[in-house]
Design a protein around this motif. Structure first.
Motif, mmCIF file in Angstrom:
data_model
loop_
_atom_site.group_PDB
_atom_site.id
_atom_site.type_symbol
_atom_site.label_atom_id
_atom_site.label_comp_id
_atom_site.label_asym_id
_atom_site.label_seq_id
_atom_site.Cartn_x
_atom_site.Cartn_y
_atom_site.Cartn_z
ATOM 1 N N THR A 199 32.423 58.754 37.459
ATOM 2 C CA THR A 199 31.952 57.368 37.510
ATOM 3 C C THR A 199 31.627 56.854 36.114
ATOM 4 O OG1 THR A 199 29.635 58.024 37.806
ATOM 5 C CG2 THR A 199 30.962 57.716 39.809
ATOM 6 N N GLY A 200 31.629 55.544 35.980
ATOM 7 C CA GLY A 200 31.276 54.919 34.719
ATOM 8 C C GLY A 200 31.154 53.425 34.865
ATOM 9 N N ARG A 201 31.067 52.753 33.733
ATOM 10 C CA ARG A 201 30.866 51.301 33.748
ATOM 11 C C ARG A 201 31.326 50.714 32.417
ATOM 12 N NH1 ARG A 201 26.086 53.858 32.675
ATOM 13 N NH2 ARG A 201 24.986 53.164 30.806
ATOM 14 N N PHE A 202 31.407 49.396 32.379
ATOM 15 C CA PHE A 202 31.609 48.669 31.131
ATOM 16 C C PHE A 202 30.276 47.999 30.794
ATOM 17 C CE2 PHE A 202 35.873 49.111 32.779
ATOM 18 C CZ PHE A 202 36.582 49.474 31.644
ATOM 19 N N ASP A 203 29.750 48.299 29.616
ATOM 20 C CA ASP A 203 28.422 47.806 29.253
ATOM 21 C C ASP A 203 28.417 46.369 28.746
ATOM 22 O OD1 ASP A 203 27.095 50.148 29.968
ATOM 23 O OD2 ASP A 203 27.396 51.055 27.990
ATOM 24 N N LYS A 204 29.559 45.898 28.235
ATOM 25 C CA LYS A 204 29.595 44.553 27.660
ATOM 26 C C LYS A 204 30.646 43.698 28.359
ATOM 27 C CE LYS A 204 28.162 46.084 23.060
ATOM 28 N NZ LYS A 204 28.577 46.205 21.653
ATOM 29 N N PHE A 205 30.193 42.618 28.942
ATOM 30 C CA PHE A 205 31.085 41.654 29.580
ATOM 31 C C PHE A 205 30.351 40.326 29.708
ATOM 32 C CE2 PHE A 205 28.760 43.870 32.835
ATOM 33 C CZ PHE A 205 28.355 42.886 33.713
ATOM 34 N N ALA A 206 31.106 39.275 29.939
ATOM 35 C CA ALA A 206 30.533 37.939 30.098
ATOM 36 C C ALA A 206 31.414 37.155 31.054
ATOM 37 C CB ALA A 206 30.434 37.225 28.757
ATOM 38 N N GLY A 207 30.821 36.192 31.715
ATOM 39 C CA GLY A 207 31.628 35.407 32.629
ATOM 40 C C GLY A 207 30.874 34.256 33.245
ATOM 41 N N LYS A 208 31.608 33.538 34.076
ATOM 42 C CA LYS A 208 31.042 32.371 34.743
ATOM 43 C C LYS A 208 31.749 32.191 36.078
ATOM 44 C CE LYS A 208 34.251 29.376 32.249
ATOM 45 N NZ LYS A 208 34.424 28.266 31.319
ATOM 46 N N PHE A 209 31.109 31.476 36.979
ATOM 47 C CA PHE A 209 31.762 31.140 38.242
ATOM 48 C C PHE A 209 31.230 29.827 38.784
ATOM 49 C CE2 PHE A 209 28.225 33.964 39.445
ATOM 50 C CZ PHE A 209 27.619 33.293 40.503
ATOM 51 N N SER A 210 32.051 29.197 39.607
ATOM 52 C CA SER A 210 31.663 28.001 40.347
ATOM 53 C C SER A 210 31.612 28.390 41.805
ATOM 54 C CB SER A 210 32.686 26.880 40.161
ATOM 55 O OG SER A 210 32.751 26.492 38.819
ATOM 56 N N TYR A 211 30.588 27.915 42.501
ATOM 57 C CA TYR A 211 30.414 28.330 43.887
ATOM 58 C C TYR A 211 29.793 27.201 44.704
ATOM 59 C CZ TYR A 211 28.422 30.784 47.914
ATOM 60 O OH TYR A 211 28.068 31.178 49.175
ATOM 61 N N ASP A 212 30.414 26.932 45.832
ATOM 62 C CA ASP A 212 29.914 25.950 46.789
ATOM 63 C C ASP A 212 30.063 26.563 48.177
ATOM 64 O OD1 ASP A 212 29.365 23.877 48.497
ATOM 65 O OD2 ASP A 212 30.759 22.465 47.587
ATOM 66 N N PRO A 213 28.952 26.988 48.802
ATOM 67 C CA PRO A 213 29.055 27.625 50.118
ATOM 68 C C PRO A 213 29.669 26.724 51.183
ATOM 69 C CG PRO A 213 26.760 27.144 49.577
ATOM 70 C CD PRO A 213 27.566 26.872 48.354
ATOM 71 N N ALA A 214 29.652 25.410 50.948
ATOM 72 C CA ALA A 214 30.252 24.479 51.910
ATOM 73 C C ALA A 214 31.736 24.268 51.656
ATOM 74 C CB ALA A 214 29.515 23.133 51.852
ATOM 75 N N ASN A 215 32.224 24.768 50.509
ATOM 76 C CA ASN A 215 33.630 24.589 50.150
ATOM 77 C C ASN A 215 34.091 25.819 49.360
ATOM 78 O OD1 ASN A 215 36.169 23.594 49.639
ATOM 79 N ND2 ASN A 215 35.500 22.078 48.132
ATOM 80 N N ILE A 216 34.171 26.942 50.067
ATOM 81 C CA ILE A 216 34.468 28.230 49.434
ATOM 82 C C ILE A 216 35.775 28.187 48.645
ATOM 83 C CG2 ILE A 216 35.046 30.650 49.909
ATOM 84 C CD1 ILE A 216 32.079 30.053 50.188
#
Length: 194
Positions: free
Chosen positions: A52-69
């Motif tokens: 097992t492992g991971r990536f320690d450095k990352f960045a991101g964004k998302f848009s989310y509308d539960p009424a309009n998935i």
């Protein structure tokens, strides 16, 4: 005359209602600085155990509308040199041209192309993953974990997702044996509303 007035009032009300954007639609930045998000991986070692492992450095964004998935979007950038399998010598090998070749491919990127809600309420996130200089479509099985106000006056939304990728799909051709052809990714994403 009375019917015409009523029709005009209804038409006007519908038009104004339809032109109002959803109050639930929002843009989020992934909260990686507080370790409230993670990109983890696991791959079988000789078929006997999981590495097992991971990536320690990352960045991101998302848009989310539960009424309009279907209007949801996500974008994540990963620093591949931040791979961490809890073993320095192995990490050095994983960064080499046998695997990630971080000197030539310092970044990986995922950009969604569609998000759909399944009958059971879970989500299917389809998108393009660029890794090791190769871009391929992947599908992530995801779930909305929750959303709401945080103690600091902000608003957060969180998701969990899993997918499996074949190493050879991304031109990583190191032979690790028949039990180790795929890497499983476990994604925990918490975003802060902007």
């Amino acid at each position: 005359m009375k019917k015409t007035m009523i029709k005009l009032a209804i038409t006007s009300l519908l038009a104004s209602t339809l032109s109002i954007p959803s109050v639930n639609a929002a843009d989020y930045v992934i909260d990686n600085s507080g370790a409230h998000a993670s990109i983890n991986f696991k791959i079988k070692h000789l078929g006997y155990s999981w590495l097992t492992g991971r990536f320690d450095k990352f960045a991101g964004k998302f848009s989310y509308d539960p009424a309009n998935i279907s209007a949801s979007k996500i974008e994540v950038n990963i620093d591949t040199s931040s791979i961490n399998s809890n073993h320095a010598e192995r990490d050095k090998h994983l960064k080499s041209d046998d695997f990630l070749d971080v000197s030539d491919f310092a970044n990986a990127k995922f950009v969604s192309t569609s998000v759909a809600k399944k009958a059971d309420g879970d989500l299917t996130v389809t998108g393009m993953l660029t890794l090791h200089g190769v871009t391929k479509k992947i599908i992530i099985d995801a779930q909305a974990v929750g959303e709401g106000k945080d103690p600091w006056g902000g608003y957060r939304a969180g998701f969990s997702g899993t997918t499996s990728i074949a190493l050879t799909d991304f031109s990583i051709n190191k032979n690790l044996g028949p039990a180790s052809t795929h890497v499983q990714l476990d994604l925990q994403i918490e975003g802060i509303k902007q």
